[in-house]
Design an enzyme around this catalytic site. Structure first.
Site, mmCIF file in Angstrom:
data_model
loop_
_atom_site.group_PDB
_atom_site.id
_atom_site.type_symbol
_atom_site.label_atom_id
_atom_site.label_comp_id
_atom_site.label_asym_id
_atom_site.label_seq_id
_atom_site.Cartn_x
_atom_site.Cartn_y
_atom_site.Cartn_z
ATOM 1 N N VAL A 11 0.831 -1.209 0.000
ATOM 2 C CA VAL A 11 0.000 0.000 0.000
ATOM 3 C C VAL A 11 0.863 1.257 0.000
ATOM 4 C CG1 VAL A 11 -1.626 1.333 1.400
ATOM 5 C CG2 VAL A 11 -2.021 -1.094 1.021
ATOM 6 N N GLU A 155 -7.749 2.245 2.315
ATOM 7 C CA GLU A 155 -7.305 1.988 0.933
ATOM 8 C C GLU A 155 -8.084 0.810 0.352
ATOM 9 O OE1 GLU A 155 -5.293 3.729 -1.140
ATOM 10 O OE2 GLU A 155 -6.235 2.255 -2.437
ATOM 11 N N LEU A 157 -7.271 -0.488 -2.913
ATOM 12 C CA LEU A 157 -6.574 -1.074 -4.078
ATOM 13 C C LEU A 157 -6.490 -2.594 -3.966
ATOM 14 C CD1 LEU A 157 -3.541 -2.027 -3.054
ATOM 15 C CD2 LEU A 157 -3.057 0.396 -3.246
ATOM 16 N N PHE A 260 -16.584 -10.704 -8.679
ATOM 17 C CA PHE A 260 -16.466 -11.505 -7.451
ATOM 18 C C PHE A 260 -17.497 -12.628 -7.375
ATOM 19 C CE2 PHE A 260 -13.548 -8.338 -6.203
ATOM 20 C CZ PHE A 260 -12.737 -8.948 -5.262
ATOM 21 N N CYS A 271 -5.645 -9.466 3.036
ATOM 22 C CA CYS A 271 -6.772 -8.634 3.501
ATOM 23 C C CYS A 271 -8.013 -9.416 3.935
ATOM 24 C CB CYS A 271 -7.136 -7.620 2.423
ATOM 25 S SG CYS A 271 -5.846 -6.395 2.186
ATOM 26 N N ARG A 339 0.604 -14.395 1.470
ATOM 27 C CA ARG A 339 -0.031 -14.370 2.789
ATOM 28 C C ARG A 339 -1.409 -15.048 2.714
ATOM 29 N NH1 ARG A 339 1.138 -8.092 4.360
ATOM 30 N NH2 ARG A 339 1.011 -7.829 2.117
HETATM 31 N N1 LIG Z 1 -2.008 -5.256 0.474
HETATM 32 C C1 LIG Z 1 -3.207 -4.863 0.089
HETATM 33 O O1 LIG Z 1 -3.711 -5.266 -0.952
HETATM 34 C C2 LIG Z 1 -3.991 -3.880 0.923
HETATM 35 C C3 LIG Z 1 -5.092 -3.229 0.359
HETATM 36 C C4 LIG Z 1 -5.808 -2.321 1.132
HETATM 37 C C5 LIG Z 1 -5.441 -2.097 2.452
HETATM 38 N N2 LIG Z 1 -4.373 -2.763 2.979
HETATM 39 C C6 LIG Z 1 -3.999 -2.478 4.366
HETATM 40 O O2 LIG Z 1 -2.887 -1.590 4.347
HETATM 41 C C7 LIG Z 1 -2.002 -1.872 5.425
HETATM 42 C C8 LIG Z 1 -0.617 -2.173 4.879
HETATM 43 O O3 LIG Z 1 -0.689 -3.343 4.102
HETATM 44 P P1 LIG Z 1 0.509 -3.825 3.163
HETATM 45 O O4 LIG Z 1 0.035 -5.002 2.420
HETATM 46 O O5 LIG Z 1 1.052 -2.660 2.430
HETATM 47 O O6 LIG Z 1 1.570 -4.270 4.288
HETATM 48 P P2 LIG Z 1 3.104 -4.666 4.064
HETATM 49 O O7 LIG Z 1 3.399 -5.669 5.113
HETATM 50 O O8 LIG Z 1 3.355 -4.979 2.635
HETATM 51 O O9 LIG Z 1 3.882 -3.296 4.391
HETATM 52 C C9 LIG Z 1 3.956 -2.726 5.659
HETATM 53 C C10 LIG Z 1 5.309 -2.030 5.776
HETATM 54 O O10 LIG Z 1 5.336 -1.291 6.999
HETATM 55 C C11 LIG Z 1 6.649 -1.346 7.508
HETATM 56 N N3 LIG Z 1 6.646 -0.982 8.928
HETATM 57 C C12 LIG Z 1 6.179 -1.680 9.987
HETATM 58 N N4 LIG Z 1 6.394 -1.001 11.137
HETATM 59 C C13 LIG Z 1 6.986 0.164 10.788
HETATM 60 C C14 LIG Z 1 7.467 1.286 11.526
HETATM 61 N N5 LIG Z 1 7.359 1.344 12.870
HETATM 62 N N6 LIG Z 1 8.032 2.296 10.852
HETATM 63 C C15 LIG Z 1 8.164 2.249 9.507
HETATM 64 N N7 LIG Z 1 7.733 1.213 8.756
HETATM 65 C C16 LIG Z 1 7.149 0.177 9.388
HETATM 66 C C17 LIG Z 1 7.084 -2.774 7.231
HETATM 67 O O11 LIG Z 1 8.482 -2.921 7.265
HETATM 68 C C18 LIG Z 1 6.501 -2.987 5.834
HETATM 69 O O12 LIG Z 1 7.427 -2.660 4.826
HETATM 70 C C19 LIG Z 1 -2.641 -3.038 6.193
HETATM 71 O O13 LIG Z 1 -3.417 -2.526 7.240
HETATM 72 C C20 LIG Z 1 -3.534 -3.678 5.152
HETATM 73 O O14 LIG Z 1 -4.626 -4.350 5.724
HETATM 74 C C21 LIG Z 1 -3.639 -3.635 2.248
#
Ligand SMILES: NC(=O)c1ccc[n+]([C@@H]2O[C@H](COP(=O)([O-])OP(=O)(O)OC[C@H]3O[C@@H](n4cnc5c(N)ncnc54)[C@H](O)[C@@H]3O)[C@@H](O)[C@H]2O)c1
Length: 473
Positions: A11, A155, A157, A260, A271, A339
């Site tokens: 994200v 978000e 996406l 879907f 997610c 995941r």
């Molecule tokens: N992946 C998706 O498709 C998606 C879509 C919509 C919403 N989300 C939500 O968005 C959020 C992020 O998801 P993601 O898939 O991008 O996660 P991700 O695990 O890919 O990325 C999270 C990042 O945060 C970093 N991080 C953790 N603690 C930190 C800190 N204290 N300081 C700086 N960086 C730190 C990690 O190192 C990692 O790189 C989640 O809540 C998820 O549910 C994800």
């Protein structure tokens, strides 16, 4: 506008890259120094179609930078996004430790007014907790000025199409409560996203709690469609109906729509599973129950083992001496994200029953082995698993092929070559990619999901159908 994004994951990087592409000045910060080093060396720590080119363009224009330095990120951004992970805890609730740690870290460096935007998926009430962490840090420094406003901007996406989704949003949900800063924050967010609102207003403004809950409601609704279709598919198998015809038949109803509605081996990813679990737990914490969502989750857990149940019906409980090919490890095509992927559950079940498993995924290879090793936790068992170099190598001498992820490269395999290289020509198509009649003509045993597979296997359904036929003659 100057924007900082905390969390350089799926994200954070897509948000950062896209905002930079719209002309904003972006700093992405992550506490994983290896990730930041990769990004600073023009690499990417994740795969997302189009992201490499997008980043290259904006790096070259000097609009995006990467750092591990929170002080620099807080100083830079007028708007600071929190986009860190919120995985499941043991009880299913969302683990907010990363979000709250980031809030405290931001608080330690705040010197002037910032808009703090929660982009992570978080349960209702999190904005308040983030606000408290920030204020606690300001209090420690004896600062009483109002230096922040915490808002919610969930978000929507999808991995695999994330850039398109971000750049062409159906809607932008922003949760902002009444406060003395309301007008300033509203203006800043309007400006940040103004490119998306030129044709018509896509931003939907609401209160913070409603925005937080909107994200969970959206994911739970989509997960519900998938589990619902999987249940109809399983019933179709028993009744001799075809889920693909049913999908088209109901999708044409505009109130339902076509998206879907695909039956398969269950939903996975970063997610839907964790967000449905968190929603269920939130309701329990309130002394309530999410009965529909609980059923959705149960159906999904069962669906992930459906292909293995089919193999048990065919080969018996013990798979010793059998070899199975698995096509597709990522939870869906065009991503390297494993995941909660259905493939992981399937592979564990196969290995547990003594089978040899050879898997192939066009993108996930090393990460695939690592994930399976993590689940297996046993070297002897792992010796029965290997990642193949190609789809056909995986299928060599296999007693069945399980198609788990619908990568395009699996859509039109050379069935003659498969038949020639497999020990038994048997395909379990977990994504309904192939034409059952064509495979029958080729002499390949085939089972899809909801495509009249199990008529002979279920005594009750057979009796029910015979009864129907008798009464109609
Ligand atoms: N992946 C998706 O498709 C998606 C879509 C919509 C919403 N989300 C939500 O968005 C959020 C992020 O998801 P993601 O898939 O991008 O996660 P991700 O695990 O890919 O990325 C999270 C990042 O945060 C970093 N991080 C953790 N603690 C930190 C800190 N204290 N300081 C700086 N960086 C730190 C990690 O190192 C990692 O790189 C989640 O809540 C998820 O549910 C994800």
């Amino acid at each position: 506008m100057k924007v900082s994004i905390v969390g350089a994951g799926y994200v954070g990087l897509v948000t950062g890259g896209c905002l930079a592409d719209l002309g904003h000045q972006v700093i992405c910060i992550d506490n994983d120094a290896k990730k930041v080093a990769t990004l600073n060396a023009a690499g990417l720590p994740i795969y997302e179609p189009g992201l490499q080119e997008l980043m290259a363009r904006n790096r070259a224009e000097g609009r995006i930078h990467f750092t591990t330095d929170m002080a620099q990120a807080v100083e830079h951004g007028e708007v600071i996004f929190i986009a860190v992970g919120t995985p499941s805890q043991e009880d299913g609730s969302a683990d907010l430790q990363h979000v709250l740690a980031v809030a405290s870290q931001i608080g330690r460096h705040l010197k002037k007014f910032k808009v703090i935007v929660n982009k992570s998926t978080v349960p209702v009430g999190t904005a308040y907790r983030v606000q408290k962490c920030l204020q606690d840090e300001l209090d420690k420094r004896g600062i009483s000025d109002s230096l922040f406003e915490v808002i919610s901007n969930p978000e929507f996406l999808k991995e695999g199409a994330a850039i398109k989704d971000f750049m062409h949003p159906d809607r932008i949900v922003i949760g902002l409560d009444d406060s003395p800063n309301y007008k300033t924050v509203h203006q800043k967010m309007e400006l940040l996203y103004s490119s998306f609102n030129r044709h018509h207003a896509r931003t939907i403004w609401m209160g913070v709690r409603s925005a937080e809950l909107t994200k969970y409601a959206a994911n739970a609704m989509l997960a519900t469609r998938i589990s619902f279709m999987n249940e109809i598919a399983n019933l179709s198998d028993l009744l001799g109906a075809d889920i693909d015809s049913i999908r088209r038949g109901i999708g044409a109803d505009q109130r339902i729509g076509h998206d879907f509605l695909y039956a398969g081996t269950g939903y996975g990813g970063s997610c839907f599973p964790k967000d449905t679990r968190a929603l269920i737990q939130t309701a329990l914490d309130c002394g309530s129950q999410m009965k529909v969502v609980t059923a959705v989750e149960n159906v999904n857990d069962q669906q992930k083992t459906l292909l293995v149940s089919r193999l048990v019906q065919h080969f018996g409980e013990d798979f010793s001496g059998l070899k199975f090919a698995v096509w597709g490890l990522a939870f869906k095509p065009n991503t390297d994200d494993m995941r909660e992927a259905p493939s992981r559950v399937i592979i564990q079940e196969l290995l547990k029953r003594g089978a040899h498993v050879s898997a192939f995924d066009p993108l996930v290879s090393k990460e695939g082995s690592e994930a399976v090793a993590l689940d297996t936790k046993n070297k002897d068992v792992m010796s029965r698993f290997n990642m193949a170099e190609s789809a056909y190598e995986a299928a060599q001498q296999a007693d069945a092929l399980l198609v788990v992820t619908e990568w395009k490269t699996f859509h039109h395999p050379d069935f003659e070559a498969l038949k020639a290289c497999m020990n038994q020509a048997f395909i379990l198509d977990g994504r309904n990619l192939y034409d059952p009649h064509m495979l029958e003509e080729l002499g390949i045993a085939y089972q899809g999901i909801g495509r009249r597979n199990q008529l002979a296997l279920n005594f009750k359904a057979g009796r029910h159908l015979r009864k129907l036929e008798e009464t109609s003659t």
